[in-house]
Enzyme design. Structure first.
Site, PDB file in Angstrom:
ATOM      1  CE  LYS A  68      -3.705   2.359   2.529  1.00  0.00           C
ATOM      2  NZ  LYS A  68      -4.420   2.519   3.784  1.00  0.00           N
ATOM      3  CG  HIS A 218      10.207  19.382  19.146  1.00  0.00           C
ATOM      4  ND1 HIS A 218      10.560  18.103  19.479  1.00  0.00           N
ATOM      5  CD2 HIS A 218       8.872  19.318  18.846  1.00  0.00           C
ATOM      6  CE1 HIS A 218       9.485  17.313  19.398  1.00  0.00           C
ATOM      7  NE2 HIS A 218       8.451  18.024  19.004  1.00  0.00           N
ATOM      8  N   GLY A 254      21.197  19.023  21.372  1.00  0.00           N
ATOM      9  CA  GLY A 254      21.296  17.563  21.418  1.00  0.00           C
ATOM     10  C   GLY A 254      21.513  17.046  22.833  1.00  0.00           C
ATOM     11  CG  PHE A 255      24.079  17.325  25.362  1.00  0.00           C
ATOM     12  CD1 PHE A 255      24.548  16.229  26.064  1.00  0.00           C
ATOM     13  CD2 PHE A 255      24.673  17.668  24.153  1.00  0.00           C
ATOM     14  CE1 PHE A 255      25.620  15.495  25.590  1.00  0.00           C
ATOM     15  CE2 PHE A 255      25.750  16.935  23.673  1.00  0.00           C
ATOM     16  CZ  PHE A 255      26.224  15.845  24.391  1.00  0.00           C
ATOM     17  CG  HIS A 257      14.135  14.613  27.039  1.00  0.00           C
ATOM     18  ND1 HIS A 257      12.911  14.360  27.575  1.00  0.00           N
ATOM     19  CD2 HIS A 257      14.025  14.464  25.703  1.00  0.00           C
ATOM     20  CE1 HIS A 257      12.079  14.048  26.590  1.00  0.00           C
ATOM     21  NE2 HIS A 257      12.722  14.101  25.445  1.00  0.00           N
ATOM     22  NE  ARG A 266      14.103   9.231  22.275  1.00  0.00           N
ATOM     23  CZ  ARG A 266      13.530  10.396  22.048  1.00  0.00           C
ATOM     24  NH1 ARG A 266      12.571  10.473  21.156  1.00  0.00           N
ATOM     25  NH2 ARG A 266      13.895  11.490  22.711  1.00  0.00           N
ATOM     26  CG  ASP A 308      17.148  15.705  18.070  1.00  0.00           C
ATOM     27  OD1 ASP A 308      16.740  14.990  17.152  1.00  0.00           O
ATOM     28  OD2 ASP A 308      16.426  16.511  18.694  1.00  0.00           O
ATOM     29  NE  ARG A 333       7.731  11.644  17.161  1.00  0.00           N
ATOM     30  CZ  ARG A 333       8.355  12.294  18.135  1.00  0.00           C
ATOM     31  NH1 ARG A 333       7.843  13.411  18.614  1.00  0.00           N
ATOM     32  NH2 ARG A 333       9.483  11.826  18.664  1.00  0.00           N
TER      33      ARG A 333
HETATM   34  N1  ACO Z   1      22.898  22.849  27.216  1.00  0.00           N
HETATM   35  C1  ACO Z   1      23.227  23.574  28.279  1.00  0.00           C
HETATM   36  N2  ACO Z   1      22.431  23.732  29.343  1.00  0.00           N
HETATM   37  C2  ACO Z   1      21.246  23.120  29.313  1.00  0.00           C
HETATM   38  C3  ACO Z   1      20.837  22.330  28.221  1.00  0.00           C
HETATM   39  C4  ACO Z   1      21.712  22.206  27.152  1.00  0.00           C
HETATM   40  N3  ACO Z   1      21.393  21.477  26.081  1.00  0.00           N
HETATM   41  N4  ACO Z   1      19.611  21.828  28.462  1.00  0.00           N
HETATM   42  C5  ACO Z   1      19.264  22.291  29.658  1.00  0.00           C
HETATM   43  N5  ACO Z   1      20.235  23.072  30.179  1.00  0.00           N
HETATM   44  C6  ACO Z   1      20.214  23.759  31.457  1.00  0.00           C
HETATM   45  C7  ACO Z   1      19.447  25.073  31.310  1.00  0.00           C
HETATM   46  O1  ACO Z   1      20.269  26.133  30.922  1.00  0.00           O
HETATM   47  C8  ACO Z   1      18.836  25.227  32.686  1.00  0.00           C
HETATM   48  O2  ACO Z   1      19.815  25.721  33.545  1.00  0.00           O
HETATM   49  P1  ACO Z   1      19.417  26.791  34.682  1.00  0.00           P
HETATM   50  O3  ACO Z   1      18.420  26.087  35.578  1.00  0.00           O
HETATM   51  O4  ACO Z   1      20.720  27.095  35.320  1.00  0.00           O
HETATM   52  O5  ACO Z   1      18.795  27.962  33.975  1.00  0.00           O
HETATM   53  C9  ACO Z   1      18.557  23.795  33.116  1.00  0.00           C
HETATM   54  O6  ACO Z   1      19.473  22.972  32.391  1.00  0.00           O
HETATM   55  C10 ACO Z   1      17.114  23.368  32.782  1.00  0.00           C
HETATM   56  O7  ACO Z   1      16.909  23.571  31.374  1.00  0.00           O
HETATM   57  P2  ACO Z   1      15.559  24.043  30.711  1.00  0.00           P
HETATM   58  O8  ACO Z   1      15.869  24.624  29.373  1.00  0.00           O
HETATM   59  O9  ACO Z   1      14.781  24.888  31.672  1.00  0.00           O
HETATM   60  O10 ACO Z   1      14.857  22.634  30.571  1.00  0.00           O
HETATM   61  P3  ACO Z   1      13.566  22.351  29.735  1.00  0.00           P
HETATM   62  O11 ACO Z   1      12.964  21.132  30.308  1.00  0.00           O
HETATM   63  O12 ACO Z   1      12.710  23.571  29.619  1.00  0.00           O
HETATM   64  O13 ACO Z   1      14.159  22.080  28.279  1.00  0.00           O
HETATM   65  C11 ACO Z   1      15.161  21.107  26.442  1.00  0.00           C
HETATM   66  C12 ACO Z   1      14.390  20.830  27.730  1.00  0.00           C
HETATM   67  C13 ACO Z   1      14.401  22.129  25.588  1.00  0.00           C
HETATM   68  C14 ACO Z   1      15.270  19.792  25.662  1.00  0.00           C
HETATM   69  C15 ACO Z   1      16.564  21.644  26.805  1.00  0.00           C
HETATM   70  O14 ACO Z   1      17.299  20.649  27.494  1.00  0.00           O
HETATM   71  C16 ACO Z   1      17.321  22.119  25.573  1.00  0.00           C
HETATM   72  O15 ACO Z   1      17.160  23.260  25.136  1.00  0.00           O
HETATM   73  N6  ACO Z   1      18.175  21.218  24.979  1.00  0.00           N
HETATM   74  C17 ACO Z   1      18.844  21.564  23.744  1.00  0.00           C
HETATM   75  C18 ACO Z   1      17.892  21.400  22.548  1.00  0.00           C
HETATM   76  C19 ACO Z   1      17.618  19.952  22.225  1.00  0.00           C
HETATM   77  O16 ACO Z   1      18.534  19.129  22.204  1.00  0.00           O
HETATM   78  N7  ACO Z   1      16.355  19.643  21.909  1.00  0.00           N
HETATM   79  C20 ACO Z   1      15.962  18.293  21.508  1.00  0.00           C
HETATM   80  C21 ACO Z   1      14.959  17.720  22.467  1.00  0.00           C
HETATM   81  S1  ACO Z   1      14.723  15.988  22.230  1.00  0.00           S
HETATM   82  C22 ACO Z   1      13.919  15.842  20.781  1.00  0.00           C
HETATM   83  O17 ACO Z   1      13.259  16.708  20.262  1.00  0.00           O
HETATM   84  C23 ACO Z   1      14.124  14.484  20.088  1.00  0.00           C
END
Ligand code: ACO
Length: 372
Positions: A68, A218, A254-255, A257, A266, A308, A333
């Site tokens: 399909k 995201h 990429g770091f 969650h 994953r 990611d 997705r």
């Molecule tokens: N690098 C550095 N610091 C980070 C990161 C990162 N990737 N992620 C989180 N932190 C820190 C923040 O600066 C924050 O610090 P603070 O409390 O001193 O201000 C703390 O960790 C909490 O982070 P938030 O951004 O508030 O966490 P939230 O749950 O809102 O965000 C997210 C999650 C968006 C995934 C975040 O970790 C991020 O921006 N990561 C990078 C983008 C990414 O890789 N996205 C992919 C998500 S997975 C996917 O879509 C398959």
């Protein structure tokens, strides 16, 4: 931003029978099956069927489903013409957003096109939408979007290169599609469910999902991670660079969650593929660079790679251009979004939360003539 309500963190906003994310801080299941079993034993087509139709297909159902999907690969001529008219420098995610929306004009949801048929059509033809546009503008070629490669991963790689894909690369992309397929109430799925809850059509919900996935917090993170990793030639260079970025309080793509607290289940699966593919890649050193970044992020911030991060080098070692990484996430997705649209419709109630108002108190209106 109110830390408590900001980003709806930690709020349970609905029921789902499709997946669990981060129970005990680390697991992921699709309809009760562990992501580890699905990634090692299944193909993406089985997973898409599981999500959209509710159960793993038996042998006959899988053969029929693949047939399909192959039969649905042709694009309407008018859609090709729209893709030809888009600018060559369009973001590929905008191409998919536009392509899916246009398809909804040519084959709108109706008695003739039911929700599951639309889900299958989109899964079948989104690789063609992307790569028809890509080749038309990059190489001046109007490619045929039909071919007999019987997996979505093989079809994507075949259309990208015009030749039969190498099996290791095909399976690496297939596994990545399994890992990206579904993730509960993530931002793009939630957006698709909100749109669905207004009793809008299937395509509109998918387009909401694509627009939401596009951002670097995201789905866009896999491309951003590649841009970061490819800046470094050696692990030592990477260590210096990452430390400098952390010093400046930069986010390392990429770091981290929102839901997982210990690790992203994953990540280790896709990391193994990145490592295996690096052995034959001309810039395979990027794997060692990535591992060093992972170590620094853990040592310094206690942050782990999400899906990611190693997806980036996995795709790169397969020879996939970086700008097509997030569109690959869409290809996968679509199955999860579709399952959630169908589930939302089964027991729908308008999704309409309330805001905590922080604006001015009621005040007297100022006529235009009196405003300074
Ligand atoms: N690098 C550095 N610091 C980070 C990161 C990162 N990737 N992620 C989180 N932190 C820190 C923040 O600066 C924050 O610090 P603070 O409390 O001193 O201000 C703390 O960790 C909490 O982070 P938030 O951004 O508030 O966490 P939230 O749950 O809102 O965000 C997210 C999650 C968006 C995934 C975040 O970790 C991020 O921006 N990561 C990078 C983008 C990414 O890789 N996205 C992919 C998500 S997975 C996917 O879509 C398959």
């Amino acid at each position: 931003m109110n830390k408590k309500t900001g980003g709806l963190a930690g709020l349970i906003v609905g029921d789902t029978a499709i997946s669990t994310v981060g129970k005990e801080g680390l697991d992921l299941t699709y309809r009760g099956y562990s992501i580890h079993d699905l990634a090692s034993e299944s193909t993406f087509e089985e997973v898409a069927y599981l999500l959209i139709y509710g159960a793993l297909p038996n042998k006959t159902q899988l053969i029929d489903y693949k047939k399909k999907l192959i039969s649905l690969r042709e694009l309407p001529a008018e859609l090709k013409s729209i893709l030809e008219k888009l600018p060559a420098n369009t973001n590929p995610m905008d191409v998919l957003r536009t392509g899916c929306s246009a398809l909804g004009c040519f084959e709108p949801e109706s008695q003739q096109f039911h929700q599951q048929d639309i889900a299958d059509k989109l899964i079948a033809c989104v690789p063609g939408i992307l790569l028809y546009w890509y080749h038309f503008h990059q190489n001046g070629k109007s490619i045929s979007t039909t071919c007999n490669e019987d997996t979505i991963a093989g079809y994507f790689l075949y259309l990208l290169r015009g030749s039969k894909p190498n099996e290791e690369q095909r399976r690496a992309v297939d596994v990545s599609l399994i890992l990206y397929a579904e993730h509960e109430f993530n931002a793009s799925t939630f957006a698709a469910r909100v749109t669905t809850s207004t009793e809008s059509d299937f395509y509109s919900a998918i387009v909401s999902g694509i627009g939401t996935l596009r951002g670097p917090l995201h789905g866009g993170a896999n491309e951003a991670a590649m841009e970061l990793v490819s800046q470094f030639k050696t692990p030592d260079e990477a260590e210096k660079g990452i430390r400098a970025l952390l010093e400046k309080k930069a986010k390392i793509m990429g770091f981290g969650h929102r839901v997982y607290k210990i690790s992203d289940p994953r990540s280790d699966i896709i990391k193994k593929w990145s490592k295996a593919l690096s052995a034959n890649a001309k810039d395979g050193y990027l794997y060692a660079v990535s591992e060093r970044i992972e170590k620094i992020m853990w040592d310094e911030k206690h942050l782990f790679p999400n899906l990611d991060f190693y997806s980036a080098t996995t795709y790169h070692f397969c020879g996939i251009p970086t700008q097509l990484f997030t569109p690959l996430f869409v290809m996968s997705r679509l199955s999860g979004w579709s399952a959630h649209i169908i589930e939302q419709r089964e027991d729908n109630r308008l999704i309409r939360p309330e805001a905590n108002y922080i604006g001015p108190e009621p005040r007297a209106y100022i006529p235009l003539i009196d405003r300074g």
